[in-house]
Design an enzyme around this catalytic site. Structure first.
Site, PDB file in Angstrom:
ATOM      1  N   SER A  50       0.857  -1.195   0.000  1.00 52.43           N
ATOM      2  CA  SER A  50       0.000   0.000   0.000  1.00 52.43           C
ATOM      3  C   SER A  50       0.890   1.240   0.000  1.00 52.43           C
ATOM      4  O   SER A  50       2.100   1.153   0.266  1.00 52.43           O
ATOM      5  CB  SER A  50      -0.883   0.009   1.259  1.00 52.43           C
ATOM      6  OG  SER A  50      -0.066   0.223   2.404  1.00 52.43           O
ATOM      7  N   ASP A  82      -0.948  -1.694  -4.103  1.00 48.89           N
ATOM      8  CA  ASP A  82      -2.325  -1.817  -3.621  1.00 48.89           C
ATOM      9  C   ASP A  82      -2.934  -0.417  -3.472  1.00 48.89           C
ATOM     10  O   ASP A  82      -2.340   0.460  -2.820  1.00 48.89           O
ATOM     11  CB  ASP A  82      -2.270  -2.541  -2.252  1.00 48.89           C
ATOM     12  CG  ASP A  82      -3.630  -2.974  -1.755  1.00 48.89           C
ATOM     13  OD1 ASP A  82      -4.522  -3.213  -2.582  1.00 48.89           O
ATOM     14  OD2 ASP A  82      -3.777  -3.099  -0.516  1.00 48.89           O
TER      15      ASP A  82
HETATM   16  O1  G3H Z   1      -6.700  -1.897   1.755  1.00 53.14           O
HETATM   17  C1  G3H Z   1      -5.849  -1.417   2.493  1.00 53.14           C
HETATM   18  C2  G3H Z   1      -4.794  -2.279   3.073  1.00 53.14           C
HETATM   19  O2  G3H Z   1      -5.275  -3.011   4.160  1.00 53.14           O
HETATM   20  C3  G3H Z   1      -3.577  -1.469   3.393  1.00 53.14           C
HETATM   21  O3  G3H Z   1      -3.715  -0.760   4.583  1.00 53.14           O
HETATM   22  O4  G3H Z   1      -2.953   1.549   4.007  1.00 53.14           O
HETATM   23  O5  G3H Z   1      -2.936   0.741   6.379  1.00 53.14           O
HETATM   24  O6  G3H Z   1      -1.272  -0.156   4.729  1.00 53.14           O
HETATM   25  P1  G3H Z   1      -2.654   0.422   4.944  1.00 53.14           P
HETATM   26  P1  13P Z   2      -8.706  -6.840   4.601  1.00 52.89           P
HETATM   27  O1  13P Z   2      -8.707  -5.620   5.471  1.00 52.89           O
HETATM   28  O2  13P Z   2     -10.029  -7.533   4.653  1.00 52.89           O
HETATM   29  O3  13P Z   2      -7.579  -7.745   4.879  1.00 52.89           O
HETATM   30  O4  13P Z   2      -8.548  -6.338   3.069  1.00 52.89           O
HETATM   31  C1  13P Z   2      -7.274  -6.049   2.542  1.00 52.89           C
HETATM   32  C2  13P Z   2      -7.337  -5.400   1.206  1.00 52.89           C
HETATM   33  O5  13P Z   2      -8.344  -5.373   0.526  1.00 52.89           O
HETATM   34  C3  13P Z   2      -6.093  -4.786   0.708  1.00 52.89           C
HETATM   35  O6  13P Z   2      -6.300  -4.129  -0.503  1.00 52.89           O
HETATM   36 ZN    ZN Z   3      -8.203  -3.207  -0.707  1.00 61.35          ZN
END
Ligand code: G3H
Ligand code: 13P
Ligand code: ZN
Length: 311
Positions: A50, A82
């Site tokens: 991410s 992501d």
């Molecule tokens: O969809 C989001 C993922 O769980 C990433 O989360 O932005 O806190 O790394 P983060």
């Molecule tokens: P979860 O929070 O359900 O693990 O989803 C992760 C996700 O979609 C990352 O893009």
């Molecule tokens: Zn996601």
């Protein structure tokens, strides 16, 4: 072995009726746990980063760790951005060696989403990188996009063909009732997903890989262990595993899992620190977190994704 795109992985997964796990990475222990699990189970796997993870661990560290994992485990890996929220972020990841990027234009209008996604696709494809787009909004937190459950907007199947043909994306994330984070459904609520939407999307885009975000099951044993070792997580309900298996047998080729990794890591670390309060060597508790993440990924491969022995 090498960094690869998701193209062949998705083709085989679609035809074989299984899905590839896309697990979020943030540090060395998580990368080791996921790739060791995939290697032992002979499973294809996607490592995804991410914007927050890239900021936390830094691009160059993540690249070096992923290259090290390829050498150590001897499997191909796909490295994916992501929830990319801008052309610039996608470009930086493409230029910096990622093999796949997501451009998440779901907060924009249909036309703006198409325009942004198309721009990313043109640049990515010119550089041999594949692109995931998103249509529909998930509830929960998507980096800076905070969508409340009431605002969650299911994907309109009537829009998917036009979106895919005008943008040229290689895969599409859709909203069918999953959400990000550990609190997906209130206690007492029976989890439900819109399989009718997934089916209709599958009919309209035959052979095309669909992505499911927000797909952690919020494994109850991990939440229990966190709370038994002094944690204070409210009751949490995730996506039931049988629903994920059903989706994997349909058009879903990529299942995103982050929250379950966080829970596994936290449960493992808490287990050590609560049983041995005198411990202060990070290796003692981080190794237990790593072990718990690996166990969780093996469980997903065997019992949820169906991707064992599919290398
Ligand atoms: O969809 C989001 C993922 O769980 C990433 O989360 O932005 O806190 O790394 P983060
Ligand atoms: P979860 O929070 O359900 O693990 O989803 C992760 C996700 O979609 C990352 O893009
Ligand atoms: Zn996601």
């Amino acid at each position: 072995m090498a960094l690869v795109t998701t193209e062949q992985m998705f083709k085989k997964a679609y035809e074989g009726g299984y899905a590839i796990g896309a697990f979020n990475i943030n540090n060395m222990e998580i990368i080791q746990a996921i790739t060791e699990a995939a290697s032992e189970k002979k499973s294809p796997v996607i490592l995804q980063v991410s914007a927050g993870a890239r900021k936390y661990a830094k691009h160059e560290y993540l690249m070096a760790l992923v290259q090290a994992a390829i050498k150590d485990t001897d499997i191909d890996l796909a490295l994916h951005l992501d929830h990319g929220d801008s052309f610039e972020l996608c470009k930086a990841c493409i230029d910096g060696g990622f093999t796949s990027v997501m451009i998440d234009g779901s907060k924009y209008s249909f036309e703006e989403n198409i325009e942004l996604t198309k721009k990313v696709v043109e640049y990515a494809h010119a550089n041999g990188v594949v692109v995931e787009g998103e249509l529909g909004k998930l509830a929960g937190i998507e980096d800076d996009v905070n969508v409340s459950a009431d605002d969650a907007m299911f994907t309109n199947p009537g829009e998917v063909e036009e979106f895919v043909s005008r943008t040229g994306v290689d895969s599409l994330a859709i909203a069918i009732g999953t959400s990000h984070g550990a609190y997906k459904f209130k206690p007492g609520v029976k989890p439900q997903l819109r399989f009718d939407i997934l089916e209709e999307v599958g009919k309209r885009l035959p052979g095309f890989p669909i992505v499911l975000h927000g797909a952690s099951s919020v494994i109850p044993e991990l939440v229990k262990e966190i709370n038994e070792t002094g944690g204070k997580m409210p009751d949490a309900i995730g996506i039931p595993e049988d629903m994920l298996r059903q989706a994997a047998g349909m058009a879903v080729c990529k299942i995103n899992i982050d929250s379950d990794i966080r829970l596994a890591m936290t449960a493992g670390i808490r287990r050590v620190l609560s049983a041995q309060p005198d411990v202060f060597d990070p290796r003692t508790y981080l190794s237990e977190g790593r072990k718990e993440v690996k166990k969780m990924v093996i469980h997903k491969i065997e019992s949820v994704l169906g991707s064992e022995n599919k290398l």
